[in-house]
Write an enzyme that holds these catalytic residues in place. Structure first.
Site, short mmCIF file in Angstrom:
data_model
loop_
_atom_site.label_atom_id
_atom_site.label_comp_id
_atom_site.label_asym_id
_atom_site.label_seq_id
_atom_site.Cartn_x
_atom_site.Cartn_y
_atom_site.Cartn_z
N ARG A 234 11.99 -3.48 11.69
CA ARG A 234 10.93 -2.92 12.52
C ARG A 234 10.50 -4.00 13.50
O ARG A 234 10.32 -5.15 13.09
CB ARG A 234 9.74 -2.57 11.60
CG ARG A 234 9.47 -1.09 11.47
CD ARG A 234 8.44 -0.81 10.42
NE ARG A 234 7.08 -1.19 10.80
CZ ARG A 234 6.00 -0.92 10.07
NH1 ARG A 234 6.13 -0.29 8.92
NH2 ARG A 234 4.81 -1.31 10.45
N LYS B 224 0.84 -1.21 0.00
CA LYS B 224 0.00 0.00 0.00
C LYS B 224 0.87 1.26 0.00
O LYS B 224 0.59 2.21 -0.71
CB LYS B 224 -0.90 0.04 1.25
CG LYS B 224 -1.84 -1.13 1.39
CD LYS B 224 -2.82 -0.93 2.54
CE LYS B 224 -2.20 -0.91 3.92
NZ LYS B 224 -1.65 -2.20 4.35
N ARG C 243 -0.63 -8.98 13.45
CA ARG C 243 -1.12 -7.88 12.60
C ARG C 243 -2.09 -8.43 11.54
O ARG C 243 -3.10 -7.82 11.21
CB ARG C 243 0.06 -7.16 11.93
CG ARG C 243 0.85 -6.31 12.90
CD ARG C 243 2.22 -5.94 12.37
NE ARG C 243 2.19 -5.02 11.24
CZ ARG C 243 3.23 -4.79 10.45
NH1 ARG C 243 4.39 -5.41 10.65
NH2 ARG C 243 3.12 -3.96 9.44
N ARG D 228 11.97 -7.83 5.60
CA ARG D 228 12.08 -6.39 5.33
C ARG D 228 13.06 -5.76 6.31
O ARG D 228 13.05 -6.05 7.49
CB ARG D 228 10.70 -5.74 5.47
CG ARG D 228 10.69 -4.26 5.19
CD ARG D 228 9.30 -3.74 4.97
NE ARG D 228 8.52 -3.62 6.20
CZ ARG D 228 7.33 -3.05 6.25
NH1 ARG D 228 6.75 -2.62 5.14
NH2 ARG D 228 6.68 -2.97 7.38
N ARG E 187 -9.06 1.55 9.25
CA ARG E 187 -8.80 0.13 9.47
C ARG E 187 -9.92 -0.52 10.25
O ARG E 187 -9.86 -1.73 10.49
CB ARG E 187 -7.50 -0.04 10.25
CG ARG E 187 -6.27 -0.40 9.39
CD ARG E 187 -5.07 -0.33 10.31
NE ARG E 187 -3.94 -1.11 9.93
CZ ARG E 187 -2.79 -0.61 9.47
NH1 ARG E 187 -2.68 0.67 9.23
NH2 ARG E 187 -1.77 -1.40 9.25
P1 AMP Z 1 1.49 0.17 9.29
O1 AMP Z 1 2.75 0.97 9.21
O2 AMP Z 1 0.38 0.71 8.43
O3 AMP Z 1 1.72 -1.31 9.09
O4 AMP Z 1 0.95 0.33 10.79
C1 AMP Z 1 1.74 -0.05 11.89
C2 AMP Z 1 0.88 -0.12 13.14
O5 AMP Z 1 0.32 1.16 13.42
C3 AMP Z 1 -0.32 -1.06 13.09
O6 AMP Z 1 0.03 -2.40 13.34
C4 AMP Z 1 -1.19 -0.46 14.19
O7 AMP Z 1 -0.69 -0.79 15.47
C5 AMP Z 1 -0.97 1.03 13.99
N1 AMP Z 1 -1.96 1.62 13.05
C6 AMP Z 1 -1.70 2.15 11.83
N2 AMP Z 1 -2.84 2.60 11.27
C7 AMP Z 1 -3.83 2.34 12.15
C8 AMP Z 1 -5.23 2.54 12.12
N3 AMP Z 1 -5.85 3.11 11.07
N4 AMP Z 1 -5.96 2.13 13.20
C9 AMP Z 1 -5.37 1.57 14.26
N5 AMP Z 1 -4.04 1.33 14.35
C10 AMP Z 1 -3.27 1.70 13.30
#
Ligand code: AMP
Length: 220
Positions: free
Chosen positions: A161, A13, A172, A128, A89
């Protein structure tokens, strides 16, 4: 134009959203990046709470994320649209976003669901690595650094990460299946959902997405 990128973690994404943002000249709003930055710059109770959820691979509570992202969306550069990556989300986030945009006489025009199976997600995320200095992303198998886990540009040791560890990636994915995948139906019922195969060449995926966006905004 407001575009939403849906799909499991590791679907690509971010990569696609960055390219769409450049092509359409609208900001790229990545909720994960915004939350990580919040945690980095402020050492307070809110950051502590956000960090705890992120490290466990759980979604950050709706009230916190909605406030942070809507503050970002209220900035002037989002006046003519944005490409949202990782937000919404949950159903509550999606409904609040609709109400927020409706208030400004705007709406989500297109939702792209990048479809990638779980085993591919696990392979992509657990290998990654990123440079802690310039944030450049590598994949130890498909896009490795030239020198043994050092950034090609900064020569700094690459890091993983914490939430890209296999046990957290699985959590996740579970959060995605349990809480985010219901958004596919939500947007399908509004007739704005498009599904794109996320296991493909990056440029081909991008061309497919741009084709869909152009079709969606074509006057009938
Ligand atoms: P990402 O970088 O998009 O994979 O997001 C990393 C982490 O941030 C996720 O595993 C969640 O803990 C948190 N996070 C990101 N976006 C959201 C969202 N829209 N709602 C809730 N938690 C989020």
């Amino acid at each position: 134009m407001f575009i939403i990128m849906l799909g499991p973690p590791g679907a690509g994404k971010g990569t696609q959203a960055r390219n769409i943002s450049k092509k359409l000249n609208i900001p790229h709003i990545a909720s994960g990046d915004i939350l990580r930055e919040r945690v980095r710059i402020a050492d307070d109770e809110l950051s502590k709470k956000i960090r705890e959820h992120m490290l466990r691979g759980e979604l950050v509570p709706d009230d916190i994320v909605i406030k942070i992202i809507h503050d970002r969306l209220s900035q002037n550069d989002c006046e003519h649209g944005a490409v949202l990556d990782g937000y919404p989300r949950t159903l509550a986030q999606a409904k609040t976003l609709d109400a927020f945009l409706e208030n400004k006489n705007k709406r989500v025009e297109i939702v792209i669901n990048l479809d990638v199976p779980d085993d591919e997600v696990i392979k992509r995320l657990t290998y990654r690595r990123l440079c802690p200095k310039c944030n450049r992303i590598y994949h130890l198998l498909f896009n490795p650094p030239k020198n043994n886990e050092l950034c090609d540009i900064c020569n700094v040791k690459l890091i993983q990460r914490i939430d890209d560890r296999e046990d957290i990636v699985k959590k996740r994915l579970e959060e995605y299946r349990n809480r985010t995948s219901s958004l596919i139906n939500y947007y399908a019922e509004k007739h704005i959902l498009y599904i794109v195969n996320g296991v493909n060449d990056i440029n081909r995926i991008f061309n497919n997405i741009i084709f869909l966006i152009e079709e969606a905004i074509k006057p009938v």
